[in-house]
Design a protein around this motif. Structure first.
Motif, PDB file in Angstrom:
ATOM      1  N   VAL A  88     -13.368 143.845-102.213  1.00  0.00           N
ATOM      2  CA  VAL A  88     -14.385 144.034-101.402  1.00  0.00           C
ATOM      3  C   VAL A  88     -14.483 144.000 -99.891  1.00  0.00           C
ATOM      4  O   VAL A  88     -14.919 144.656 -99.348  1.00  0.00           O
ATOM      5  N   PHE A  89     -13.736 143.209 -99.647  1.00  0.00           N
ATOM      6  CA  PHE A  89     -13.226 143.543 -98.061  1.00  0.00           C
ATOM      7  C   PHE A  89     -11.882 143.069 -98.035  1.00  0.00           C
ATOM      8  O   PHE A  89     -11.857 142.153 -99.128  1.00  0.00           O
ATOM      9  N   GLU A  90     -10.951 143.086 -96.822  1.00  0.00           N
ATOM     10  CA  GLU A  90      -9.982 142.981 -96.792  1.00  0.00           C
ATOM     11  C   GLU A  90      -9.079 141.482 -96.369  1.00  0.00           C
ATOM     12  O   GLU A  90      -8.420 140.711 -97.039  1.00  0.00           O
ATOM     13  N   CYS A  91     -10.413 141.225 -96.600  1.00  0.00           N
ATOM     14  CA  CYS A  91     -10.074 138.900 -96.605  1.00  0.00           C
ATOM     15  C   CYS A  91     -10.550 138.683 -97.722  1.00  0.00           C
ATOM     16  O   CYS A  91     -10.433 137.438 -97.612  1.00  0.00           O
ATOM     17  N   SER A  92     -10.785 138.671 -98.481  1.00  0.00           N
ATOM     18  CA  SER A  92     -11.544 138.123-100.065  1.00  0.00           C
ATOM     19  C   SER A  92     -10.115 137.703-100.700  1.00  0.00           C
ATOM     20  O   SER A  92      -9.750 138.498-101.195  1.00  0.00           O
ATOM     21  N   THR A  93      -9.359 137.626 -99.922  1.00  0.00           N
ATOM     22  CA  THR A  93      -8.135 136.350-100.209  1.00  0.00           C
ATOM     23  C   THR A  93      -8.427 134.802 -99.899  1.00  0.00           C
ATOM     24  O   THR A  93      -9.293 134.328 -99.346  1.00  0.00           O
ATOM     25  N   PRO A  94      -7.443 133.573-100.896  1.00  0.00           N
ATOM     26  CA  PRO A  94      -7.503 132.656-100.424  1.00  0.00           C
ATOM     27  C   PRO A  94      -7.760 132.722 -98.916  1.00  0.00           C
ATOM     28  O   PRO A  94      -6.676 133.034 -98.178  1.00  0.00           O
ATOM     29  N   GLU A  95      -7.827 130.823 -98.321  1.00  0.00           N
ATOM     30  CA  GLU A  95      -8.627 130.979 -97.562  1.00  0.00           C
ATOM     31  C   GLU A  95      -6.991 130.069 -96.932  1.00  0.00           C
ATOM     32  O   GLU A  95      -6.972 130.802 -95.240  1.00  0.00           O
ATOM     33  N   SER A  96      -6.085 130.440 -97.489  1.00  0.00           N
ATOM     34  CA  SER A  96      -4.459 130.077 -96.961  1.00  0.00           C
ATOM     35  C   SER A  96      -4.568 130.799 -96.284  1.00  0.00           C
ATOM     36  O   SER A  96      -3.023 130.701 -95.149  1.00  0.00           O
ATOM     37  N   GLN A  97      -4.884 132.105 -96.255  1.00  0.00           N
ATOM     38  CA  GLN A  97      -3.862 133.472 -96.277  1.00  0.00           C
ATOM     39  C   GLN A  97      -5.611 133.989 -94.937  1.00  0.00           C
ATOM     40  O   GLN A  97      -4.858 135.260 -95.584  1.00  0.00           O
ATOM     41  N   CYS A  98      -6.031 132.968 -94.866  1.00  0.00           N
ATOM     42  CA  CYS A  98      -7.356 134.218 -93.972  1.00  0.00           C
ATOM     43  C   CYS A  98      -6.182 134.608 -92.504  1.00  0.00           C
ATOM     44  O   CYS A  98      -5.156 134.388 -91.286  1.00  0.00           O
ATOM     45  N   PRO A  99      -6.627 136.293 -92.516  1.00  0.00           N
ATOM     46  CA  PRO A  99      -5.783 137.325 -91.628  1.00  0.00           C
ATOM     47  C   PRO A  99      -6.198 136.473 -90.190  1.00  0.00           C
ATOM     48  O   PRO A  99      -5.720 136.767 -89.513  1.00  0.00           O
ATOM     49  N   SER A 100      -7.196 136.276 -90.061  1.00  0.00           N
ATOM     50  CA  SER A 100      -7.973 136.356 -88.829  1.00  0.00           C
ATOM     51  C   SER A 100      -7.249 134.983 -88.065  1.00  0.00           C
ATOM     52  O   SER A 100      -7.312 134.763 -86.578  1.00  0.00           O
ATOM     53  N   GLY A 101      -6.953 133.504 -89.113  1.00  0.00           N
ATOM     54  CA  GLY A 101      -6.408 132.578 -88.215  1.00  0.00           C
ATOM     55  C   GLY A 101      -7.759 131.912 -86.638  1.00  0.00           C
ATOM     56  O   GLY A 101      -7.329 130.822 -87.178  1.00  0.00           O
ATOM     57  N   LYS A 102      -8.605 132.888 -87.566  1.00  0.00           N
ATOM     58  CA  LYS A 102      -9.675 131.925 -87.030  1.00  0.00           C
ATOM     59  C   LYS A 102     -11.213 130.881 -88.136  1.00  0.00           C
ATOM     60  O   LYS A 102     -11.555 131.640 -88.584  1.00  0.00           O
ATOM     61  N   ASP A 103     -11.312 129.612 -87.931  1.00  0.00           N
ATOM     62  CA  ASP A 103     -11.218 128.824 -88.438  1.00  0.00           C
ATOM     63  C   ASP A 103     -13.214 129.574 -88.713  1.00  0.00           C
ATOM     64  O   ASP A 103     -13.503 129.183 -89.859  1.00  0.00           O
ATOM     65  N   GLU A 104     -13.384 130.164 -87.492  1.00  0.00           N
ATOM     66  CA  GLU A 104     -15.184 130.061 -87.600  1.00  0.00           C
ATOM     67  C   GLU A 104     -15.264 131.652 -88.475  1.00  0.00           C
ATOM     68  O   GLU A 104     -15.782 131.377 -89.362  1.00  0.00           O
ATOM     69  N   PHE A 105     -14.530 132.588 -88.789  1.00  0.00           N
ATOM     70  CA  PHE A 105     -14.579 133.455 -88.977  1.00  0.00           C
ATOM     71  C   PHE A 105     -13.886 133.383 -90.594  1.00  0.00           C
ATOM     72  O   PHE A 105     -14.959 133.906 -91.597  1.00  0.00           O
ATOM     73  N   CYS A 106     -12.966 132.156 -90.892  1.00  0.00           N
ATOM     74  CA  CYS A 106     -13.061 131.910 -92.425  1.00  0.00           C
ATOM     75  C   CYS A 106     -13.930 131.020 -93.121  1.00  0.00           C
ATOM     76  O   CYS A 106     -14.064 131.391 -94.059  1.00  0.00           O
TER      77      CYS A 106
END
Length: 134
Positions: A88-106
């Motif tokens: 759906v979105f590029e970041c629809s991955t497990p939280e441990s792999q959140c690409p932004s590294g920003k807690d707010e975004f994740c």
């Protein structure tokens, strides 16, 4: 997830192929669908490579379904045509792999993950046969 013309053409071609009893060649399909022969050939080759179609060479060659339409899911077809997973979105991955590294975004990740699961379930449950019969 972005569905492109590749997915659309794959589905339209598979509907035609599923209704025929003999292999369908790229020339005939591209004429019937009014689309580029070379683009369609690449799509059909990808579908064959992924076990959705069988390819036959020669004067009476072409493509046939490799499985019954009831065993071909929309997810399998789209992933073969698009040559990538149905994310759906590029970041629809497990939280441990959140690409932004920003807690707010994740923080949106659980919502996106839930959406991804619903879409995956829908695409896995819908078959080519369902589309043909709708």
């Amino acid at each position: 997830m972005l569905l492109t013309k590749a997915s659309e053409y794959a589905l339209l071609s598979l509907i035609i192929i599923a209704k025929k009893n003999s292999p369908q060649d790229v020339e005939t399909l591209s004429t019937e669908l009014a689309i580029s022969k070379s683009f369609l050939a690449k799509i059909l080759q990808a579908l064959a490579k992924n076990g959705i179609l069988k390819s036959f060479k020669g004067t009476k060659g072409g493509f046939l379904l490799a499985k019954d339409a009831e065993h071909l899911t929309l997810k399998d077809i789209i992933e073969a045509a698009e040559k990538r997973p149905t994310k759906v979105f590029e970041c629809s991955t497990p939280e441990s792999q959140c690409p932004s590294g920003k807690d707010e975004f994740c923080k949106i990740l659980p919502v996106l993950t839930k959406l991804q699961k619903k879409i995956d379930h829908f695409l896995d449950d819908l078959t080519l046969k369902d589309i043909i019969e709708s």
